[in-house]
Each structure stands twice: as C-alpha cells, then as structure tokens.
Design an enzyme around this catalytic site. Sequence first.
Site: not given
Ligand code: NAP
Length: 291
Positions: A94, A169, A237
Amino acid sequence: MLRVGFIGLGAMGLPMARNLHRAGLLHGAWNRTPAKAEALAAETGTVAAETPAALAAQCDVVVTCVSADADLLHVIDAMAPALRPDAVVVDCSTVAAATAREAAARLAAGGAGFLDCPVSGGTEGAAAGTLSIMVGGEEAHLERARPALEAMGSTIVHMGPVGAGQAAKATNQIMVAGINQAVTEALAFGRAQGLPMDRLIAALEKGAAGNWFLSRRGPTMVRGEYPLGFKVGLHAKDLEICRRMAEELGVKLPVVEMTLVHYARIADTSAEEDISALFRLKSDMFSSADE
Ligand code: NAP
C-alpha cells in the site's frame, strides 16, 4: 507456465507466496532479511535469490509486498536493470498513487510493465487466497499477470490506469479507520454497560451493524488481546497517504484526522500491535470516568 518471483515475505507476503507455490507458479523469492527467503525455499523447493536483480532476471512476473513508498522504489531500482522487457511487476504494497506512477515510469524505460495491485482482506485473506485486489495499469499487463493474481485473490477488479488501484485502496483504508473507530468505541461502551460481551457480539454481528472487523477482532479485543493482522503503524502510514491525497483536493477528512490522533496516542505501546488495540484507548475513557 508463468515464472513468478516474490519480494517481501512479511505478514502478507509469505502466505501470498505460498499460494503462488500451491498454484505451481512460484519460481523463487528475495527478502531483505535472507533467512525468510531461505526458509520458504526449503519449504517449497524454490529459489532463494541473493539479490532482487537475480530474481528479476529469472521471472516473467515479480510480485512485491513491502512496507512503504521508499521501500518499493528501492526494490524497483534494484530490479530495473535486470527485468526482461516483457516482464510485469505487480506491487501489492500500500503506497501513494503518485509512488505507483513513479515506479511505472522508472520501469518503462526498460520495457517492463507495472501494475499497482494493493490488496484487502488481511492476513486471513492472504492465507486463504481470497484477497480483494484493486488493479491499476494497462489491460495487457493485467492479462499477463492474471494467473498470479488469481492464485492470491478471489476478487480482482481493474480500477483504471496506474495509480487507480492505490486510489481505491486509500478509499478502503478510510473505511477501515471508520469501522475501527465505531467497533472499538461501541464495544468499550457495551462493556461499561456491564453487557456479556460474547453474547453482545453474537447478536450484533447478525444485524445491521455486522461487519468483518467486529466478527474477526471483536472477540479478541474484549479479552484484551490484539493478535496481529494489521499493524497500527502500517495503518497510520496508509492514513497519512489518504491525508495527502485529500489535501490535494483541499479537504481534511474527519475520520482520517481523528484516527491519526488516536494512533499517535497509542503509538508508544501499540505501533507493532493490531489496529484493534484502539479498544484499549476507548476502554480507558470509561475507566477514567470512574475516577
Ligand atoms: P510486514 O509484515 O512488516 O512485512 C514487510 C515486508 O517488507 C518484509 O518482508 C520486509 O523485509 C520488507 N521490507 C520492508 N522495507 C524494505 C526495504 N527497504 N527493502 C526491502 N524489503 C523491505 O508488513 P505486511 O503486513 O506484510 O504489509 C506489507 C504491505 O502490505 C504494506 O504496504 C501494508 O500496508 C500492506 N497491507 C497489509 C495488510 C495487513 O493486514 N497486514 C493488509 C493489506 C495490505 P524484512 O523481512 O527484512 O523486514
């Protein structure tokens, strides 16, 4: 058969990558913390790439699901020189609509396509492969990437050109904020009335106020548990993105502004907790009324 790579094995990305593997499409993954990609490779027999470029060079479609705008542009730049001209990057993070357009522009020079494909449905939807996917980009790119999208989601809606998926979104995230406000505040009120909370939720979820968040997060929040689905920090965010997009139209949105204030109040203790932790702030209103 499409060869799909995955970048960003977080709470959402890991189950999405597993569903691509179940569909026979996952070629491999890269993750900033390599252990996560190595564990997935060991589990699935796919490749743990050493760099985003190494993965990009081997794939027809690369799905990205990273935290925020700067993270996406970082992996786009890392992949850009290695992507095949007919490859398509499918970004499920997102981010702002403007960031999606910037990512597409950075890839266009080498010929690769870009689709902004933010998702809704939480970690449960990611695990079940039932995400709702809002797509921005060219029809031809969507058709090329469609098998990958169908492995991760059950609702795939083409909203318009690049950026339109993220605009959809942002609309969703404003609604999620309002629902979180309504459910946490109402349940804190119900508890202060001395109602039996499980029975209250069972009654309300079948009526006009019934909703996904009440059914999935209500029973845990009233026990003071906030099992992680969607982090407060990530929703904050997203709401900052919504605020900027509304400001471009000269508007301040009350639900966005109020929720950002409330998230800032709980950020010290709850940034890494599920957004249902807002219930604690709402409950505190009633305990301070007793004092
Ligand atoms: P998360 O568990 O915090 O995972 C984030 C991922 O991004 C990890 O694999 C992290 O790597 C990687 N990452 C972060 N910064 C990076 C960088 N500079 N370079 C390369 N990799 C990087 O987050 P999430 O919940 O999966 O969410 C991911 C996205 O989906 C976000 O944009 C969020 O807003 C969106 N989203 C989330 C949900 C939800 O319910 N969680 C629902 C819909 C959409 P590391 O493993 O090294 O930390």
